[in-house]
Design a protein around this motif. Structure first.
Motif, PDB file in Angstrom:
ATOM      1  N   LEU A   8       0.840  -1.200   0.000  1.00  0.00           N
ATOM      2  CA  LEU A   8       0.000   0.000   0.000  1.00  0.00           C
ATOM      3  C   LEU A   8       0.876   1.253   0.000  1.00  0.00           C
ATOM      4  N   SER A   9       1.914   1.251   0.801  1.00  0.00           N
ATOM      5  CA  SER A   9       2.811   2.402   0.878  1.00  0.00           C
ATOM      6  C   SER A   9       3.529   2.623  -0.445  1.00  0.00           C
ATOM      7  N   VAL A  10       3.962   1.535  -1.069  1.00  0.00           N
ATOM      8  CA  VAL A  10       4.642   1.647  -2.368  1.00  0.00           C
ATOM      9  C   VAL A  10       3.682   2.179  -3.422  1.00  0.00           C
ATOM     10  N   ILE A 128      12.113  -2.597   4.020  1.00  0.00           N
ATOM     11  CA  ILE A 128      12.974  -2.850   5.172  1.00  0.00           C
ATOM     12  C   ILE A 128      12.501  -2.066   6.392  1.00  0.00           C
ATOM     13  N   SER A 129      12.051  -0.826   6.176  1.00  0.00           N
ATOM     14  CA  SER A 129      11.591  -0.007   7.300  1.00  0.00           C
ATOM     15  C   SER A 129      10.351  -0.606   7.957  1.00  0.00           C
ATOM     16  N   VAL A 140       9.313   6.514   7.085  1.00  0.00           N
ATOM     17  CA  VAL A 140      10.139   6.420   5.879  1.00  0.00           C
ATOM     18  C   VAL A 140       9.293   6.674   4.635  1.00  0.00           C
ATOM     19  N   THR A 141       8.068   6.177   4.623  1.00  0.00           N
ATOM     20  CA  THR A 141       7.183   6.387   3.479  1.00  0.00           C
ATOM     21  C   THR A 141       6.901   7.873   3.274  1.00  0.00           C
ATOM     22  N   ILE A 142       6.631   8.579   4.361  1.00  0.00           N
ATOM     23  CA  ILE A 142       6.390  10.030   4.266  1.00  0.00           C
ATOM     24  C   ILE A 142       7.631  10.741   3.740  1.00  0.00           C
TER      25      ILE A 142
END
Length: 252
Positions: A8-10, A128-129, A140-142
């Protein structure tokens, strides 16, 4: 659940590549009038991305020597030079003997390759995060999203400059962004066996590609502008692109 959050983040990060849609409404003439500014910004963000993001990240990996980072960066520069040379030769063989007759400039293809590799690395970082913890993954996504906004404007600008139509540039830029899924899945399933040496190589190699494209393609194009006031504006925008990446990588 972790894999779902990663994907979802990707996906959210990949959708940032569509930021170029903001220019779709512009007429061809209006876009042409600002392309010299966009190219200056692209050169700045590429240099900033290489020297403030990719290379420092590679140098921070435990067990990696600075000399190795320099070597990997040089390899990136040479490989991108060879890729561009191959593209030039291909165009000549299919009948495009003069640079101004190219349907698409080589810089467009180089940008897609470099951006694809960069997004692949972003996917690895996000995966990895999240494996470390959900809070870390969200942070990390933000950070990646903040970094990607100027980067995607950069990539879209280069594709337009390279001869792609607005819609074609948007589509190819989005496809390039999808390599983040490959990186995320690779890291999720093989993180235990993925050594720091490979990550350092990919980071520095990508940095070398960014440096080559900026120094060999974009900055020389900026020198085509003969008007003093426009040249000063280009310098300001170049420095702005560098500054934005510096702020994002150090304070985001």
């Amino acid at each position: 659940m972790t894999l779902g959050l990663i994907l979802l983040s990707v996906l959210i990060v990949s959708l940032v590549s569509l930021v170029g849609i903001l220019t779709i409404s512009m007429s061809g003439r209006k876009l042409k009038n600002i392309i010299f500014i966009l190219i200056s910004f692209a050169a700045g963000t590429m240099l900033g991305g290489a020297f403030f993001d990719l290379l420092p990240e590679a140098a921070e990996i435990e067990g990696i020597l600075i000399a190795d980072i320099f070597l990997y960066t040089l390899i990136g520069v040479i490989v991108f030079f060879l890729i561009e040379s191959f593209i030039h030769l291909y165009h000549c063989h299919v009948g495009y003997h003069k640079p101004h007759e190219y349907r698409h400039k080589p810089i467009a293809y180089l940008s897609l390759i470099a951006d694809g590799l960069h997004n692949f690395l972003d996917g690895i970082a996000i995966a990895i995060s999240f494996l470390v913890g959900i809070e870390v993954g969200v942070a990390v996504t933000i950070a990646v999203i903040l970094h990607e906004i100027p980067q995607e404007i950069n990539d879209f600008s280069i594709l337009i400059y390279g001869g792609f139509s607005n819609l074609k540039a948007l589509g190819f830029n989005f496809l390039s962004a999808l390599t983040a899924f490959i990186g995320a899945l690779f890291a999720y399933f093989f993180s235990a066996s993925m050594g720091g040496g490979l990550t350092a190589f990919l980071l520095a190699f990508s940095g070398g590609g960014f440096i080559y494209m900026s120094a060999a393609n974009l900055i020389p194009e900026m020198h085509r502008e003969a008007h003093f006031d426009k040249s000063v504006l280009q310098l300001i925008v170049l420095l702005l692109g560098i500054a934005i990446i510096f702020v994002i990588t150090n304070f985001a």
